[in-house]
Design an enzyme around this catalytic site. Structure first.
Site, PDB file in Angstrom:
ATOM      1  N   HIS A 144       0.880  -1.170   0.000  1.00 56.92           N
ATOM      2  CA  HIS A 144       0.000   0.000   0.000  1.00 56.92           C
ATOM      3  C   HIS A 144       0.924   1.229   0.000  1.00 56.92           C
ATOM      4  CE1 HIS A 144      -2.777   2.909   1.900  1.00 56.92           C
ATOM      5  NE2 HIS A 144      -3.765   2.088   1.611  1.00 56.92           N
ATOM      6  N   ASP A 171       3.382  -4.332   8.046  1.00 52.70           N
ATOM      7  CA  ASP A 171       2.139  -3.590   7.880  1.00 52.70           C
ATOM      8  C   ASP A 171       1.005  -4.590   8.126  1.00 52.70           C
ATOM      9  OD1 ASP A 171      -0.214  -2.516   6.935  1.00 52.70           O
ATOM     10  OD2 ASP A 171       0.654  -1.645   5.122  1.00 52.70           O
ATOM     11  N   GLN A 224      -4.179  -5.214   7.136  1.00 53.85           N
ATOM     12  CA  GLN A 224      -5.151  -6.201   6.646  1.00 53.85           C
ATOM     13  C   GLN A 224      -4.980  -7.564   7.315  1.00 53.85           C
ATOM     14  OE1 GLN A 224      -7.636  -5.362   4.838  1.00 53.85           O
ATOM     15  NE2 GLN A 224      -6.985  -3.431   3.953  1.00 53.85           N
ATOM     16  N   LYS A 246     -10.302  -0.760  10.773  1.00 53.21           N
ATOM     17  CA  LYS A 246     -10.454  -1.959   9.926  1.00 53.21           C
ATOM     18  C   LYS A 246     -10.732  -3.195  10.776  1.00 53.21           C
ATOM     19  CE  LYS A 246      -7.212  -0.191   6.482  1.00 53.21           C
ATOM     20  NZ  LYS A 246      -7.965   0.121   5.270  1.00 53.21           N
ATOM     21  N   CYS A 277      -4.942   2.392  -3.430  1.00 44.50           N
ATOM     22  CA  CYS A 277      -3.732   2.973  -2.826  1.00 44.50           C
ATOM     23  C   CYS A 277      -2.539   2.031  -2.954  1.00 44.50           C
ATOM     24  CB  CYS A 277      -3.941   3.346  -1.364  1.00 44.50           C
ATOM     25  SG  CYS A 277      -5.140   4.641  -1.143  1.00 44.50           S
TER      26      CYS A 277
HETATM   27  N1  PMP Z   1      -1.671  -0.753   4.569  1.00 50.90           N
HETATM   28  C1  PMP Z   1      -2.615  -1.559   4.081  1.00 50.90           C
HETATM   29  C2  PMP Z   1      -2.237  -2.941   3.647  1.00 50.90           C
HETATM   30  C3  PMP Z   1      -3.928  -1.105   3.967  1.00 50.90           C
HETATM   31  O1  PMP Z   1      -4.869  -1.896   3.472  1.00 50.90           O
HETATM   32  C4  PMP Z   1      -4.237   0.203   4.399  1.00 50.90           C
HETATM   33  C5  PMP Z   1      -5.650   0.743   4.266  1.00 50.90           C
HETATM   34  N2  PMP Z   1      -6.262   0.487   3.039  1.00 50.90           N
HETATM   35  C6  PMP Z   1      -3.219   0.977   4.930  1.00 50.90           C
HETATM   36  C7  PMP Z   1      -1.946   0.470   5.005  1.00 50.90           C
HETATM   37  C8  PMP Z   1      -3.482   2.358   5.405  1.00 50.90           C
HETATM   38  O2  PMP Z   1      -4.382   2.342   6.466  1.00 50.90           O
HETATM   39  P1  PMP Z   1      -4.944   3.711   7.050  1.00 50.90           P
HETATM   40  O3  PMP Z   1      -5.577   4.426   5.909  1.00 50.90           O
HETATM   41  O4  PMP Z   1      -5.913   3.280   8.092  1.00 50.90           O
HETATM   42  O5  PMP Z   1      -3.770   4.435   7.588  1.00 50.90           O
END
Ligand code: PMP
Length: 410
Positions: free
Chosen positions: A123, A200, A203, A226, A367
């Protein structure tokens, strides 16, 4: 096994009807999850019953809020099996957590010529901060590629992770195509060359048991929203000895011990990394979310998602001539995310038609632009499942997709 129908009763929004009375089918939990009553009630209880700033008051309400806020920290730290609550720093979300590491640890530890290794799945939140650090420090970002089956290429990892690697920063589950990365194995390779390890967990922490001591990582970042919790609260786990050597990223109130006009000394851990009034209510709300998840059991959550993903991949076979479904075939190697694409219909159009049927999916680059572009497309449609989704909802998705494709006459 989860009693999904009973679980659904805990989530007020899941009984919502959209448009002309269509039941809401929420297949966008990778973007954000829905919230059970217990979490919503924890927020109401805080604001109605004991709203007060933490760590500073001598009065009853401040002591109550401090106790519940620190209690939530201990719960969330326990949820990821952190050695102690002090290893968990509250952040707004995963993005902020990774930025804390990049701006604090990264600035102090990444040297010219060093390599920061990430996966092709990242991401933007776990890519852009490292690009920035690499640029400032004269280091290089290297990418671990995928195999044809969209799993991580562990042979390539063997040659890329080497003596120059200073940090391995890897997602545990891809938000764009669902791939599960064998982070424990990667961490072992990184440790063997003396590199630090950041995971990270945006997910993974919501969907499966995650144990920071078992993975042996230095950092784990995740988002409360999440995992059934409120927005605006997330966590950064840092291994204790690493945390003790880290400099604070934000400075000001709360994070100091003593201040003169000339200088300041830092507060104890983890407050040293939490400048300013924290997000008290939402931290307590995340504690309630963790209680809810733990009552269900994370193994059960994971098993439900494996079964549902298997069901979905089978159901999508009916559309295999029309749609490309991305991600590994083996459900053990993927989370509850099904990302797909039609060569002639833009994902936004598919998403809009599904929306009219009450089905909420995500469309776009999620993203993870470099990852999605590497599939040879600019965007995909993504259905993402959680503990409250059912096989009936998967059927509704597939039926609605068939109808949408008929509508577009493709
Ligand atoms: N890393 C991953 C794998 C994600 O799926 C996401 C959210 N889509 C993020 C980072 C960023 O999370 P946040 O927008 O809550 O900071």
């Amino acid at each position: 096994m989860l009693d999904v129908m009973k679980i659904r009763e805990d989530f007020p929004v899941l009984s919502k009807k959209v448009y002309d009375g269509k039941p809401l089918v929420w297949l966008d939990s990778a973007a954000t999850s829905q919230k059970p009553r217990r979490v919503i009630q924890a927020l109401v209880d805080y604001y109605e019953g004991y709203n007060a700033n933490v760590h500073r008051g001598v009065h009853a309400l401040s002591m109550e809020s401090t106790e519940r806020y620190e209690d939530a920290r201990a719960k969330v730290a326990g949820f990821i099996n952190a050695e102690s609550p002090e290893s968990l720093i509250w952040t707004r979300n995963t993005t902020e957590a990774i930025n804390v590491v990049a701006n604090s640890w990264g600035e102090d530890n990444i040297k010219p010529g060093d390599e920061i290794v990430v996966t092709a799945l990242e991401h933007h939140s776990n890519l852009v901060p490292w690009q920035q650090v690499a640029r400032k420090r004269g280091a290089k970002v290297r990418i671990l590629p995928l195999t044809d089956d969209h799993t991580l290429d562990m042979d390539a990892a063997e040659s890329i992770i080497g003596p120059r690697t200073r940090l391995l920063a890897a997602t545990q589950v891809s938000n764009s195509i669902g791939t599960i990365v064998p982070v424990k194995e990667l961490a072992k390779k990184a440790r063997a060359v003396g590199a630090a390890v950041l995971i990270d967990g945006a997910q993974s922490v919501p969907h499966m048991p995650v144990d920071v001591q078992d993975i042996d990582c230095d950092f784990l970042a995740f988002s409360g929203h999440k995992m059934l919790g409120p927005t605006g609260i997330g966590g950064l786990y840092v291994k204790r000895d690493v945390l003790e050597r880290m400099n604070p990223f934000l400075t000001g109130g709360e994070m100091v011990l003593a201040v003169s006009y000339e200088d300041a000394t830092w507060n104890e851990l983890p407050m040293r990394f939490e400048a300013g009034t924290p997000n008290i209510a939402d931290a307590i709300g995340l504690g309630a979310a963790v209680d809810y998840l733990q009552d269900l059991g994370m193994e059960n959550v994971r098993d439900h998602e494996i079964a549902l993903t298997k069901y979905a991949l089978d159901a999508f076979k009916e559309l295999e001539e029309e749609l490309d479904v991305h991600g590994p075939k083996d459900t053990v190697m993927r989370g509850g995310i099904v990302s797909f694409h039609h060569p002639d219909v833009h994902p936004h159009d598919l998403g809009t038609v599904l929306d009219r049927q009450g089905i909420a999916i995500r469309t776009g680059h999620h993203c993870a632009m470099p990852m999605v572009q590497s599939l040879g497309v600019a965007a995909t449609a993504r259905a993402s499942m959680y503990l409250y989704n059912t096989e009936e909802e998967v059927d509704m998705l597939v039926d609605a997709l068939k109808e949408a494709l008929r509508y577009f006459r493709v």
